[in-house]
Design an enzyme around this catalytic site. Structure first.
Site, short mmCIF file in Angstrom:
data_model
loop_
_atom_site.label_atom_id
_atom_site.label_comp_id
_atom_site.label_asym_id
_atom_site.label_seq_id
_atom_site.Cartn_x
_atom_site.Cartn_y
_atom_site.Cartn_z
N ASP A 171 0.83 -1.20 0.00
CA ASP A 171 0.00 0.00 0.00
C ASP A 171 0.87 1.26 0.00
OD1 ASP A 171 -2.68 -0.80 -0.11
OD2 ASP A 171 -2.73 -1.28 2.02
N VAL A 172 1.85 1.27 0.88
CA VAL A 172 2.70 2.46 1.02
C VAL A 172 3.48 2.72 -0.27
CG1 VAL A 172 4.67 3.43 2.25
CG2 VAL A 172 2.86 2.25 3.52
#
Length: 412
Positions: A171-172
């Site tokens: 996600d990051v």
């Protein structure tokens, strides 16, 4: 340039991005751009999206997660199930200007937000879409991580079951890729006049990372998967050591100089030299240090367990070794425990509904000056500003749309 000037002169000032998103990747991409100066307008359903109340939350129920990922944005709330609401979103994307007409989203199943549809509104539209898999199927960080292989190499030697990590790494990274995609597409549009449709899949981000780090080729070329090795460093020498008073330090010896300093500070040079001779190896080589990591770690542990954390840290401070004490999040934000409070990226943030707290700005520093944090918006806080300034709506029109439930509260 003063620090005050740096906080107002942000390099992406003038760029406008419309964000329809939820959870981590797309909101993080939008926040990355907002912290660099872009006007990021996050559009949510009236009452908020599915991530509005995610943990962690304050005792009063306010989401620290939501406020953390939406710092510096503007908030607009619209009923996007209604055609008038959709038309407002389309008109926002239609607005003229070389730095507008940009959509960042992870929304799926909305044909009215499709690239071809948006190109009929604006030929040079830029759409960056965060997806689960490269086929467009739904996925989240935790399912992608399970499918790629990392949980099978995480954890102690001999452990059989998968171990998930708590960091939503894909996600990051995907969020950062999405902000990079937007700035790249804008630069390309300035050069060519053309818009772009960009798809970024969590699955691709995870596969690319695993491939770039050699984990996939290692399994394919060597016909073997990486083993679990606990807190050791794969292919080198590093691990955690416990001090006399029970704290743990992570110590990393990557180079020959690091290794020499580790031998000197622990007083184990003669013992390690004798071990080299008896085994016929050379511990200045990473391969040999890795092969005999357990035996070497046992020798160094004697030094650590005979010293307090204070004394061990003081000794390590005089060396070239890379090291850090393991800390909990509680310790990280304790002014007496770390130097985080002196980091210019961090500042005290007054966030509506949440007690004042330490918050990060952008880790990117232009001209060596920090871009400090700005509060996340209250849900719908910019309804009136956006709809009057960008859409030209008057009070009567706003009142009618609000009465019909097309837009959220405009009294802010």
């Amino acid at each position: 340039m003063s620090e005050t000037e740096a906080s107002t002169h942000r390099p992406l000032a003038g760029l406008r991005v419309i964000e329809l998103s939820s959870f981590v990747a797309a909101p993080l991409g939008g926040m990355t751009l907002a912290q660099l100066g872009a006007e990021v307008i996050r559009i949510d359903p009236i009452g908020g999206g599915p991530d509005r109340d995610r943990w962690p939350r304050t005792a009063a129920g306010r989401s620290l997660y939501w406020s953390g990922l939406n710092k510096g944005k503007k908030s607009l709330t619209i009923d996007m199930k209604s055609e008038p609401g959709r038309e407002i979103v389309r008109n926002l994307l239609r607005t003229d200007g070389p730095s507008s007409g940009i959509l960042l989203t992870n929304a799926v199943g909305r044909s009215w937000l499709g690239y071809e549809e948006l190109r009929t509104l604006r030929e040079d539209a830029i759409v960056v879409r965060v997806e689960g898999t490269w086929k467009g199927q739904a996925a989240v960080d935790y399912t992608v991580n399970a499918a790629v292989g990392f949980p099978m190499v995480t954890g102690p030697d001999g452990y059989a079951d998968p171990i998930n990590h708590v960091l939503p790494a894909w996600d990051v990274i995907c969020g950062i890729y999405s902000s990079l995609a937007i700035t790249t597409a804008v630069l390309n549009r300035q050069t060519t006049g053309r818009g772009a449709y960009v798809r970024i899949a969590l699955e691709d981000v995870a596969l690319a990372t695993a491939g770039n780090l050699g984990l996939l080729s290692e399994a394919q070329v060597n016909e073997s998967s990486r083993p679990r090795i606990g807190n050791h460093l794969y292919g080198g020498f590093a691990r955690d050591f416990t001090t006399l008073d029970g704290h743990k330090l992570m110590v990393v010896a990557l180079t020959k100089r690091h290794w020499a300093d580790l031998l000197d500070v622990t007083g184990q040079k003669q013992v390690v030299t004798a071990l080299e001779e008896s085994l016929g190896v050379d511990f200045t080589r990473e391969d040999d240090r890795y092969a005999y990591r357990e035996a070497l770690a046992g020798l160094f542990q004697v030094w650590f367990e005979s010293r307090s954390t204070h004394d061990a840290e003081a000794a390590l401070q005089q060396t070239s070794l890379l090291w850090a004490r393991y800390r909990s999040f509680d310790e990280v934000v304790d002014p007496a425990s770390t130097d985080v409070w002196n980091n210019p990226m961090m500042s005290m943030l007054t966030q509506p509904g949440i007690p004042t707290h330490l918050a990060p700005g952008s880790p990117i520093r232009f001209n060596d000056l920090p871009l400090t944090a700005e509060p996340a918006p209250e849900l719908g806080a910019h309804n009136r500003e956006i709809l009057t300034t960008l859409m030209g709506f008057g009070d009567r029109e706003l009142g009618e749309l609000e009465r019909k439930g097309v837009i959220g509260d405009t009294s802010c």
